[in-house]
Scaffold this active site. Structure first.
Site, mmCIF file in Angstrom:
data_model
loop_
_atom_site.group_PDB
_atom_site.id
_atom_site.type_symbol
_atom_site.label_atom_id
_atom_site.label_comp_id
_atom_site.label_asym_id
_atom_site.label_seq_id
_atom_site.Cartn_x
_atom_site.Cartn_y
_atom_site.Cartn_z
ATOM 1 N N GLY A 1 0.832 -1.194 0.000
ATOM 2 C CA GLY A 1 0.000 0.000 0.000
ATOM 3 C C GLY A 1 0.866 1.242 0.000
ATOM 4 N N GLU A 2 0.375 2.319 0.618
ATOM 5 C CA GLU A 2 1.102 3.605 0.684
ATOM 6 C C GLU A 2 1.262 4.259 -0.691
ATOM 7 O OE1 GLU A 2 5.006 3.244 2.446
ATOM 8 O OE2 GLU A 2 4.273 2.251 4.248
ATOM 9 N N GLY A 3 0.664 3.681 -1.722
ATOM 10 C CA GLY A 3 0.922 4.181 -3.068
ATOM 11 C C GLY A 3 2.232 3.679 -3.650
#
Lengths: 340, 340
Positions: free
Chosen positions: A306-308
């Site tokens: 995640g987190e981009g």
């Protein structure tokens, strides 16, 4: 900061129906240019398609990328009370501090890609309602989160990545995906950031209970977002819609980002035409979701953070595609025989 | 420029047997560091493995990449007399001029990745012998080309990409691959930069004739390189070997680069341990070759250009992996609960 031009699901939906399309003239111009560049036709594969797509959204046949923006949204989830994550809920706030201090993966990946990173924490001390007991958010809460995302997008950006942090949010995203694309818990849950087999069974059961408990709210994509999503997901939905309103192309991240984006895909035809899938994550159901979305990921490197992170990595691929398209010489300029 | 420390295949082979391995202490140190970074274990997928591999070759648990080098070698092939390419042989020299003027894809991709690009044309006015009539190169010619590649590698580089340009060289690479890994023309030929079905059948026949005609020379990898390869391939083989001698990791490009690298894989056990596969190209047999080499490509974007283009694109992936590894905070530094 733009004030969001909507105060209800109805107003947000009406706005989605009016969003711009790609510039057909710029697409045609970029296709002509691509055919003249010093390489055999098609030899840059997917890079050619990416550059032409990007040119269309930026309205020029020879674009550049100079201001990518990475937006991270963080939210907490009442459904963590069901024991669906290997990490405690406090980690969401700890990771927000880590983002702010520059210590997380997304900080390194944003800097590497030359992107501006901004982090928005949405009411971390007020988790959403456990969706096995009722809707995670009210319409007003969901609209506020959509607006937070909408307002976070810079009108100076020329590329957007949205990412998230939220302990428990793979379970929430699985429930939202099931509501939007069909199927049940077993089809959509995965190991998130590290649950075991028993955890996986539990997550599927939690999703199925959430779907049953909220059945009355799942008739519209936005209803499903409020009932099963989280504030960080609604913010991503709002940001991706705002990017479309500004003709800013978007690189989608993994499972949770794609669940948030799927709200737009289900709300309006072509709602994600301004988006590409940055990567296929290791979260099992992400590939299934990408198939529903009709998207081929640019990367497949087993990321599941995640987190981009996967999308930020893919900025480099899109950037390289645009650099080739706009920087290469034509056959005529270079005096090279074109083989045709 | 380093003078090559070999004057014959025997001396080059002896040198290969003495090349260094990765630093086991640095690998262990990088593994320890990786386990402490603020992410769930394994959540960066292949990026983690890449960073640890790179750390091992650079001899430090926290490396950086600041000086990638891209080397392009160009050569002409007598086998073009058989009509195996859609482009005339003059295009090799025209593209070398395009590289020197900055107009090719590899110029944009090298600049995008922050890499220094150098182009070496090897006797373009003296094509190799048509390998359907005898060995493409003598041992002396092949040793000279190995030496050109060896000497082109900067001892200041911390990452190497080798690429090539040579009209007709997918046919030459297919023949070399068949000699090194087994099989015949049909197993190894592809459409190159644009031949049709009839061209494909012709290429397979040309490869089979080359294998038959040179059977006496194919008992050693270097013999096969001289008999079926080209000067640009031998230069890549030499450059990849030189990188190993300097503990510089290498990102391999597509079909032709991998054929050249395969010479080292067949010459010594672990001969490509310092290499990763940058991408799987659209050339049909590249995936087959990667399987023989035991390599998983980092990218699969349908490129089929050569020039080092796919590998140069992959510099960004390796660079991002190393940036995460060396730049992220540990759980202790960030005050984040590690879920363990």
């Amino acid at each position: 900061m733009a004030t969001p031009p909507f105060n209800s699901f109805q107003e947000f939906s009406a706005l989605l129906a009016r969003l711009p399309s790609a510039d057909a003239g710029a697409v045609a111009g970029a296709e002509v240019r691509n055919a003249q560049l010093t390489k055999p036709a098609g030899a840059l594969g997917r890079l050619e398609e990416l550059a032409i797509w990007y040119a269309g959204w930026r309205g020029t046949d020879r674009p550049g990328i100079s201001a990518p923006q990475v937006l991270i949204f963080a939210g907490n989830h009442g459904v963590t009370a069901q024991g669906v994550s290997a990490f405690p809920g406090e980690v969401t706030a700890q990771m927000v501090m880590n983002f702010e201090a520059g210590g997380a993966a997304i900080n390194q990946l944003s800097a590497f890609a030359g992107a501006e990173l901004a982090v928005t924490a949405l009411d971390l001390d007020r988790p959403t309602v456990d969706f096995t007991t009722g809707p995670a958010m009210s319409e007003a809460e969901c609209v506020a989160a959509l607006g937070t995302g909408w307002s976070a997008v810079s009108d100076q950006a020329d590329l957007l990545v949205t990412g998230e942090m939220g302990i428990g949010n793979t379970t929430s995203a699985a429930a939202l995906a099931a509501a939007l694309w069909g199927g049940g818990g077993q089809d959509w849950v995965g190991r998130g950031t590290g649950v075991d087999d028993a955890g996986l069974t539990l997550k599927a059961d939690v999703v199925d209970r959430g779907l049953a408990c909220n059945a009355a709210h799942l008739q519209t994509p936005l209803g499903a977002l409020a009932a099963l999503g989280g504030r960080e997901m609604a913010a991503m939905t709002g940001a991706i819609a705002r990017a479309r309103s500004l003709s800013i192309p978007v690189i989608l991240d993994g499972f949770i980002c794609c669940a948030a984006a799927s709200v737009l895909a289900r709300a309006v035809p072509g709602g994600l035409d301004h988006c590409v899938a940055g990567h296929a994550s290791a979260e099992q159901a992400h590939q299934r979701m990408l198939s529903h979305m009709g998207m081929q990921p640019l990367l497949e490197l087993g990321l599941r953070l995640g987190e981009g992170s996967g999308a930020a990595l893919a900025i480099n691929i899109l950037g390289a595609a645009v650099a080739c398209h706009s920087g290469m010489a034509t056959f005529a300029e270079a005096g090279v025989a074109d083989g045709g």
